[in-house]
Design an enzyme around this catalytic site. Structure first.
Site, PDB file in Angstrom:
ATOM      1  N   ALA A 102       0.941  -1.158   0.005  1.00 36.49           N
ATOM      2  CA  ALA A 102      -0.052   0.289  -0.043  1.00 36.49           C
ATOM      3  C   ALA A 102       0.755   1.460   0.024  1.00 36.49           C
ATOM      4  O   ALA A 102       0.833   1.990  -1.043  1.00 36.49           O
ATOM      5  CB  ALA A 102      -0.840  -0.088   1.259  1.00 36.49           C
ATOM      6  N   ALA A 103       1.754   1.467   0.959  1.00 34.44           N
ATOM      7  CA  ALA A 103       2.473   2.718   1.077  1.00 34.44           C
ATOM      8  C   ALA A 103       3.500   2.837   0.075  1.00 34.44           C
ATOM      9  O   ALA A 103       3.640   3.803  -0.622  1.00 34.44           O
ATOM     10  CB  ALA A 103       3.301   2.650   2.315  1.00 34.44           C
ATOM     11  N   ARG A 146       5.079  10.574 -10.881  1.00 36.94           N
ATOM     12  CA  ARG A 146       4.137  11.718 -11.298  1.00 36.94           C
ATOM     13  C   ARG A 146       4.928  13.099 -10.957  1.00 36.94           C
ATOM     14  O   ARG A 146       4.748  14.000 -11.962  1.00 36.94           O
ATOM     15  CB  ARG A 146       2.732  11.673 -10.830  1.00 36.94           C
ATOM     16  CG  ARG A 146       1.782  10.643 -11.528  1.00 36.94           C
ATOM     17  CD  ARG A 146       0.370  10.874 -11.124  1.00 36.94           C
ATOM     18  NE  ARG A 146      -0.031  10.658  -9.789  1.00 36.94           N
ATOM     19  CZ  ARG A 146      -0.323   9.416  -9.241  1.00 36.94           C
ATOM     20  NH1 ARG A 146      -0.325   8.519 -10.092  1.00 36.94           N
ATOM     21  NH2 ARG A 146      -0.740   9.499  -7.987  1.00 36.94           N
ATOM     22  N   SER A 172       1.406  -3.939  -4.826  1.00 38.58           N
ATOM     23  CA  SER A 172       0.242  -3.084  -5.199  1.00 38.58           C
ATOM     24  C   SER A 172      -1.092  -4.102  -5.156  1.00 38.58           C
ATOM     25  O   SER A 172      -1.863  -4.185  -6.116  1.00 38.58           O
ATOM     26  CB  SER A 172       0.281  -2.301  -6.365  1.00 38.58           C
ATOM     27  OG  SER A 172      -0.856  -1.523  -6.806  1.00 38.58           O
ATOM     28  N   CYS A 185      -6.756  -5.776   2.172  1.00 39.15           N
ATOM     29  CA  CYS A 185      -8.079  -5.615   2.972  1.00 39.15           C
ATOM     30  C   CYS A 185      -9.325  -6.368   2.164  1.00 39.15           C
ATOM     31  O   CYS A 185     -10.179  -6.803   2.830  1.00 39.15           O
ATOM     32  CB  CYS A 185      -8.568  -4.060   2.655  1.00 39.15           C
ATOM     33  SG  CYS A 185      -7.196  -3.051   3.176  1.00 39.15           S
ATOM     34  N   VAL A 239      15.686  -7.077   1.131  1.00 39.70           N
ATOM     35  CA  VAL A 239      16.556  -6.112   1.191  1.00 39.70           C
ATOM     36  C   VAL A 239      17.192  -6.154   2.834  1.00 39.70           C
ATOM     37  O   VAL A 239      16.207  -6.569   3.632  1.00 39.70           O
ATOM     38  CB  VAL A 239      16.138  -4.639   1.673  1.00 39.70           C
ATOM     39  CG1 VAL A 239      17.070  -3.667   1.919  1.00 39.70           C
ATOM     40  CG2 VAL A 239      15.302  -4.461   0.056  1.00 39.70           C
ATOM     41  N   ASP A 282       2.473   0.954   7.647  1.00 38.55           N
ATOM     42  CA  ASP A 282       2.376   0.103   8.675  1.00 38.55           C
ATOM     43  C   ASP A 282       3.821   0.083   9.586  1.00 38.55           C
ATOM     44  O   ASP A 282       3.708  -0.042  10.799  1.00 38.55           O
ATOM     45  CB  ASP A 282       1.925  -1.109   8.453  1.00 38.55           C
ATOM     46  CG  ASP A 282       0.466  -1.388   8.379  1.00 38.55           C
ATOM     47  OD1 ASP A 282      -0.119  -0.217   8.312  1.00 38.55           O
ATOM     48  OD2 ASP A 282       0.056  -2.525   8.115  1.00 38.55           O
ATOM     49  N   ASN A 322      -1.757   4.340   2.445  1.00 38.98           N
ATOM     50  CA  ASN A 322      -1.619   5.101   1.393  1.00 38.98           C
ATOM     51  C   ASN A 322      -1.612   6.753   1.393  1.00 38.98           C
ATOM     52  O   ASN A 322      -0.704   7.096   0.718  1.00 38.98           O
ATOM     53  CB  ASN A 322      -3.191   4.834   0.801  1.00 38.98           C
ATOM     54  CG  ASN A 322      -3.203   3.583  -0.171  1.00 38.98           C
ATOM     55  OD1 ASN A 322      -2.474   3.538  -1.253  1.00 38.98           O
ATOM     56  ND2 ASN A 322      -3.815   2.743   0.493  1.00 38.98           N
ATOM     57  N   TYR A 337     -31.491  15.550   5.705  1.00 35.29           N
ATOM     58  CA  TYR A 337     -32.531  14.955   5.948  1.00 35.29           C
ATOM     59  C   TYR A 337     -33.818  14.717   4.701  1.00 35.29           C
ATOM     60  O   TYR A 337     -33.985  15.532   4.084  1.00 35.29           O
ATOM     61  CB  TYR A 337     -33.482  15.317   6.932  1.00 35.29           C
ATOM     62  CG  TYR A 337     -34.485  14.922   7.254  1.00 35.29           C
ATOM     63  CD1 TYR A 337     -34.795  13.487   7.594  1.00 35.29           C
ATOM     64  CD2 TYR A 337     -36.088  15.426   6.860  1.00 35.29           C
ATOM     65  CE1 TYR A 337     -36.204  12.658   7.592  1.00 35.29           C
ATOM     66  CE2 TYR A 337     -37.161  14.801   6.893  1.00 35.29           C
ATOM     67  CZ  TYR A 337     -37.023  13.501   7.316  1.00 35.29           C
ATOM     68  OH  TYR A 337     -38.579  12.797   7.332  1.00 35.29           O
TER      69      TYR A 337
HETATM   70  C1  LIG Z   1      -6.659  -9.462   5.976  1.00 32.86           C
HETATM   71  C2  LIG Z   1      -6.585  -8.082   6.156  1.00 32.86           C
HETATM   72  C3  LIG Z   1      -7.586  -6.944   6.180  1.00 32.86           C
HETATM   73  C4  LIG Z   1      -7.342  -5.668   6.169  1.00 32.86           C
HETATM   74  N1  LIG Z   1      -8.595  -5.006   5.913  1.00 32.86           N
HETATM   75  C5  LIG Z   1      -8.274  -3.666   6.077  1.00 32.86           C
HETATM   76  C6  LIG Z   1      -9.574  -2.883   5.817  1.00 32.86           C
HETATM   77  O1  LIG Z   1     -10.339  -2.981   5.718  1.00 32.86           O
HETATM   78  N2  LIG Z   1      -8.922  -1.358   6.089  1.00 32.86           N
HETATM   79  C7  LIG Z   1      -7.961  -0.845   6.255  1.00 32.86           C
HETATM   80  O2  LIG Z   1      -7.631   0.354   6.399  1.00 32.86           O
HETATM   81  N3  LIG Z   1      -6.874  -1.585   6.470  1.00 32.86           N
HETATM   82  C8  LIG Z   1      -6.754  -3.003   6.281  1.00 32.86           C
HETATM   83  N4  LIG Z   1      -5.914  -3.834   6.655  1.00 32.86           N
HETATM   84  C9  LIG Z   1      -4.526  -3.234   6.949  1.00 32.86           C
HETATM   85  C10 LIG Z   1      -3.584  -3.008   5.532  1.00 32.86           C
HETATM   86  O3  LIG Z   1      -3.776  -3.951   4.790  1.00 32.86           O
HETATM   87  C11 LIG Z   1      -2.380  -2.577   5.888  1.00 32.86           C
HETATM   88  O4  LIG Z   1      -2.586  -1.354   6.698  1.00 32.86           O
HETATM   89  C12 LIG Z   1      -1.618  -2.380   4.646  1.00 32.86           C
HETATM   90  O5  LIG Z   1      -1.484  -3.245   3.748  1.00 32.86           O
HETATM   91  C13 LIG Z   1      -0.248  -1.413   4.972  1.00 32.86           C
HETATM   92  O6  LIG Z   1       0.481  -1.140   4.027  1.00 32.86           O
HETATM   93  P1  LIG Z   1       1.981  -1.247   3.905  1.00 32.86           P
HETATM   94  O7  LIG Z   1       2.351  -0.903   2.435  1.00 32.86           O
HETATM   95  O8  LIG Z   1       2.556  -0.241   5.055  1.00 32.86           O
HETATM   96  O9  LIG Z   1       2.596  -2.611   4.598  1.00 32.86           O
HETATM   97  P2  LIG Z   1       2.618  -4.014   3.829  1.00 32.86           P
HETATM   98  O10 LIG Z   1       1.118  -4.221   3.390  1.00 32.86           O
HETATM   99  O11 LIG Z   1       2.802  -4.963   5.128  1.00 32.86           O
HETATM  100  O12 LIG Z   1       3.460  -4.224   2.850  1.00 32.86           O
HETATM  101  C14 LIG Z   1       4.767  -4.346   3.382  1.00 32.86           C
HETATM  102  C15 LIG Z   1       5.535  -4.927   2.177  1.00 32.86           C
HETATM  103  O13 LIG Z   1       7.150  -4.964   2.554  1.00 32.86           O
HETATM  104  C16 LIG Z   1       7.951  -6.066   2.147  1.00 32.86           C
HETATM  105  N5  LIG Z   1       8.856  -6.208   2.755  1.00 32.86           N
HETATM  106  C17 LIG Z   1       9.084  -5.998   4.375  1.00 32.86           C
HETATM  107  N6  LIG Z   1      10.335  -6.085   4.661  1.00 32.86           N
HETATM  108  C18 LIG Z   1      11.079  -6.245   3.466  1.00 32.86           C
HETATM  109  C19 LIG Z   1      12.414  -6.577   3.335  1.00 32.86           C
HETATM  110  N7  LIG Z   1      13.304  -6.604   4.112  1.00 32.86           N
HETATM  111  N8  LIG Z   1      12.857  -6.519   1.752  1.00 32.86           N
HETATM  112  C20 LIG Z   1      11.959  -6.576   0.957  1.00 32.86           C
HETATM  113  N9  LIG Z   1      10.757  -6.250   1.051  1.00 32.86           N
HETATM  114  C21 LIG Z   1      10.239  -6.136   2.456  1.00 32.86           C
HETATM  115  C22 LIG Z   1       6.670  -7.045   2.562  1.00 32.86           C
HETATM  116  O14 LIG Z   1       7.093  -8.251   2.166  1.00 32.86           O
HETATM  117  C23 LIG Z   1       5.424  -6.603   2.249  1.00 32.86           C
HETATM  118  O15 LIG Z   1       5.406  -6.909   0.653  1.00 32.86           O
HETATM  119  C24 LIG Z   1      -6.014  -5.501   6.228  1.00 32.86           C
HETATM  120  C25 LIG Z   1      -5.141  -6.245   6.509  1.00 32.86           C
HETATM  121  C26 LIG Z   1      -5.070  -7.588   6.430  1.00 32.86           C
HETATM  122  C27 LIG Z   1      -4.177  -8.358   6.379  1.00 32.86           C
END
Ligand SMILES: Cc1cc2nc3c(=O)[nH]c(=O)nc-3n(C[C@H](O)[C@H](O)[C@H](O)COP(=O)(O)OP(=O)(O)OC[C@H]3O[C@@H](n4cnc5c(N)ncnc54)[C@H](O)[C@@H]3O)c2cc1C
Length: 450
Positions: A10-11, A21, A38, A42, A79, A284, A306, A427
Site C-alpha cells: 500500500a504505502a 508523477r 500493489s 483488505c 533487502v 504500517d 496510502n 434529511y
Molecule cells: C486481511 C486484512 C484485512 C485488512 N483490512 C483492512 C481494511 O479493511 N481497512 C484498512 O484500512 N486496512 C486493512 N488492513 C490493513 C492494511 O492492509 C495494511 O495497513 C496495509 O497493507 C499496510 O500497507 P504497507 O504498505 O504499509 O505494508 P504491508 O502491506 O505490510 O507491505 C509491506 C511490504 O514490504 C515487504 N517487505 C518487508 N520487509 C522487507 C524487506 N526487508 N525486503 C523486501 N521487502 C520487504 C513485505 O514483504 C510487504 O510486501 C487489512 C490487512 C489485512 C491483512
C-alpha cells in the site's frame, strides 16, 4: 534522482506512483521480498469468502503496468541491510541466492507489519496460518474449502471478517479471544453487542470462547488436531488461523540506526522523514500521531498507509506536504452489521487522563415508515471540561459508518457537543430521521454535561 522504495503493497506502491508523477525523470525502484506488489490486503477476507473467484482481482496495479509507467519492480528481492553512510541497500535475490548493493539518492522504507506468531505456533504444523499477504489469503481459502471446523485465535477486525467468510462457507468456527469480548478496540458496551449479534446470526456455526487463550496446539507430525486453552478447555479442529495482531517490521531500520518511537514503530516527523538524512518511512512500519491526544500511536491501516505513501513521495521529490496524524477511523462488516469507530474510545480517553462523559443510544437510521429502515446504536464520548467530542463508535444494520465519518470530520475541527447539535445534516425519509441519531446523541450529552 534515484528513489528506492522497500516494500510495495500500500504505502510503497503509492509512494512509487506519486514519486514518478511528481518527478517524471526520476529513477524509481521498488524492492520487495514478495511475489506481488500493489494489492488489496483488505480484500482478502472477501476472496476467502468466495465473494469473487479470481484472486488477481485484488491486484490494484500489476508489475507490467508499473514498468510501463517507468517504475521498476524487483520482486523476490529481500533487502538485508541499509547502509546510510554509503547511501546503499544490500539486496538478496531469494531465488538465485545472490547479493548486490543498490545506490539511492532517497530511500523510502515501506516494510509494513508482520503477523505476531505466539509461542504455541509450532512451525511443524502445516494447517496453522496467519493472514497477512496475498499468498496467505490464497492458501487459507484452499485450506478452508476442505476443512469442516476452523479455529480462529484472536478477535480483532481480521478475525471478525474471517468469521463472516467461514460462516458463508458453512464451516463450524471456534474463536478464542483473550479479552472479555471480541473487538477489544471498542468499548465493551459496543463490542458485547457485536459479539451477541455474531452469535445470533451465525447459523449456529460460531462458538466464541472469550476471556481465555490458546495454551497448546496438539496433533500428529505436521497436523494440528486439537486445541487446548489456558483454562483447560479442549476441542478438535481441522485448521487454525492465528490473528492475534501485527507488529511493525522495523528490524532493517533499527539495524541501520534509525530511531524507533515509543510504540516500537519507526519515528517520523510530519514529512515522513526519519532521523537519518534522505531516509523516509511510511505505512504500517511508521509511528503515527493521535490527533486528539497529540501522542504517538500505532494503528496500522491501509487508509493511513496510502496517505503516508503519498506524503512521503511529495517530500522526497522536492515538494512540501505534512501528514498531521490519525484518528484511528475504521469500519468493518459482519453479515448485515456495520461496525465503525473514530477517535478515542471511552476507555482510551480515560487512560490518557480525560474526564469523560458518554452516551449510548439506539435509533432508526431512516424514517420509520421506509421499508429499508434499520437500527443504529451509537456511542459518543466527550470531554467534561472542554465539552469537545473525543470519539464515536457505531454499529448497526443501517448506515453506521456514515455517522462515524461525520464525527471524524468534526474531530479534526475540535468540535464540541453543542456545535454538533447545530450541525446542519441532510434529511429526507430514505436517508435519515428528521433529527439524526448524531444530533439526538449530542442533545443527550449536552443534558448530561449541564
Ligand atoms: C486481511 C486484512 C484485512 C485488512 N483490512 C483492512 C481494511 O479493511 N481497512 C484498512 O484500512 N486496512 C486493512 N488492513 C490493513 C492494511 O492492509 C495494511 O495497513 C496495509 O497493507 C499496510 O500497507 P504497507 O504498505 O504499509 O505494508 P504491508 O502491506 O505490510 O507491505 C509491506 C511490504 O514490504 C515487504 N517487505 C518487508 N520487509 C522487507 C524487506 N526487508 N525486503 C523486501 N521487502 C520487504 C513485505 O514483504 C510487504 O510486501 C487489512 C490487512 C489485512 C491483512
Amino acid at each position: 534522482m534515484r528513489i528506492i522504495i522497500i516494500g510495495g503493497v500500500a504505502a510503497g506502491a503509492k509512494a512509487a506512483a506519486k514519486s514518478k508523477r511528481m518527478l517524471p525523470d526520476s529513477d524509481v525502484h521498488i524492492y520487495t521480498k514478495d511475489d506481488y506488489v500493489s494489492y488489496s490486503a483488505c480484500g482478502m477476507p472477501y476472496y476467502i469468502a468466495g465473494d469473487f473467484q479470481d484472486w488477481q482481482k485484488l491486484i490494484v496495479r500489476s508489475v507490467e503496468e508499473f514498468e510501463k509507467s517507468g517504475i521498476h519492480i524487483h520482486t523476490r528481492q529481500f533487502v538485508t541491510k541499509i547502509l546510510p553512510a554509503d547511501k546503499k541497500i544490500a539486496v538478496k535475490d531469494i531465488d538465485k541466492e545472490e547479493w548486490q548493493f543498490v545506490n539511492y539518492d532517497k530511500l523510502i522504507i515501506a516494510t509494513g507489519a508482520i503477523a505476531i506468531h505466539p509461542l504455541f505456533m509450532n512451525p511443524k504444523y502445516t494447517n496453522v496460518y496467519t493472514l497477512r499477504n496475498l499468498d496467505d489469503g490464497i492458501i487459507i481459502r484452499k485450506a478452508m474449502n476442505v476443512a469442516k471446523h476452523v479455529t480462529i485465535v484472536g478477535g480483532g477486525y481480521i478475525a471478525v471478517e474471517l468469521v463472516e467468510a467461514f460462516v458463508k462457507n458453512g464451516k463450524r468456527i471456534t474463536l478464542v479471544e483473550r479479552a472479555p469480548f471480541i473487538l477489544s478496540m471498542f468499548d465493551e458496551d459496543i463490542s458485547s453487542l457485536v459479539q451477541d449479534y455474531i452469535l445470533q446470526n451465525s447459523d449456529n456455526l460460531v462458538n466464541i470462547i472469550s476471556g481465555d487463550t490458546v495454551a497448546e496446539l496438539v496433533g500428529d507430525d505436521n497436523t494440528v488436531k486439537d486445541v487446548i486453552t489456558a483454562k483447560g478447555y479442549g476441542f478438535d479442529t481441522d485448521m487454525v488461523v492465528v490473528s492475534v495482531g501485527v507488529q511493525p517490521a522495523v528490524e532493517l531500520a533499527k539495524e541501520a540506526g534509525i530511531t524507533l518511537g515509543v510504540t516500537g514503530a519507526i519515528k517520523v516527523n510530519s514529512r515522513m522523514e526519519t532521523n537519518l538524512p534522505d531516509i523516509y518511512a511510511c505505512g504500517d512500519c511508521a509511528e503515527k500521531v493521535n490527533m486528539i491526544s497529540n501522542t504517538p500511536t500505532w494503528i496500522p491501516l491501509g487508509s493511513t498507509a496510502n496517505k503516508e505513501g503519498r506524503v512521503a513521495a511529495i517530500n522526497v521529490t522536492g515538494g512540501v506536504e505534512d501528514f498531521e496524524g490519525i484518528l484511528g477511523s475504521a469500519v468493518l462488516r459482519y453479515r448485515n452489521l456495520n461496525i465503525s469507530k473514530t477517535g478515542l474510545t471511552e476507555k482510551e480517553a480515560i487512560k490518557i487522563g480525560f474526564d469523560t462523559v458518554s452516551v449510548v443510544i439506539t435509533k432508526r437510521d431512516k424514517a420509520g415508515y421506509m421499508p429499508e429502515v434499520k437500527n443504529i446504536t451509537l456511542k459518543l464520548v466527550a470531554d467534561k471540561r472542554s465539552h469537545k467530542l473525543l470519539g464515536a463508535q457505531a454499529i448497526g444494520c443501517g448506515d453506521a459508518d456514515k455517522r462515524v465519518n461525520t464525527v471524524s470530520i468534526g474531530l479534526l475541527q475540535g468540535i464540541t457537543v453543542e456545535e454538533l447539535i447545530d450541525a446542519d445534516l441532510t434529511y429526507a425519509p430514505p436517508f435519515s430521521t428528521s433529527i439524526d441519531i448524531l444530533i439526538s446523541a449530542a442533545q443527550i450529552l449536552k443534558t448530561k454535561l449541564s
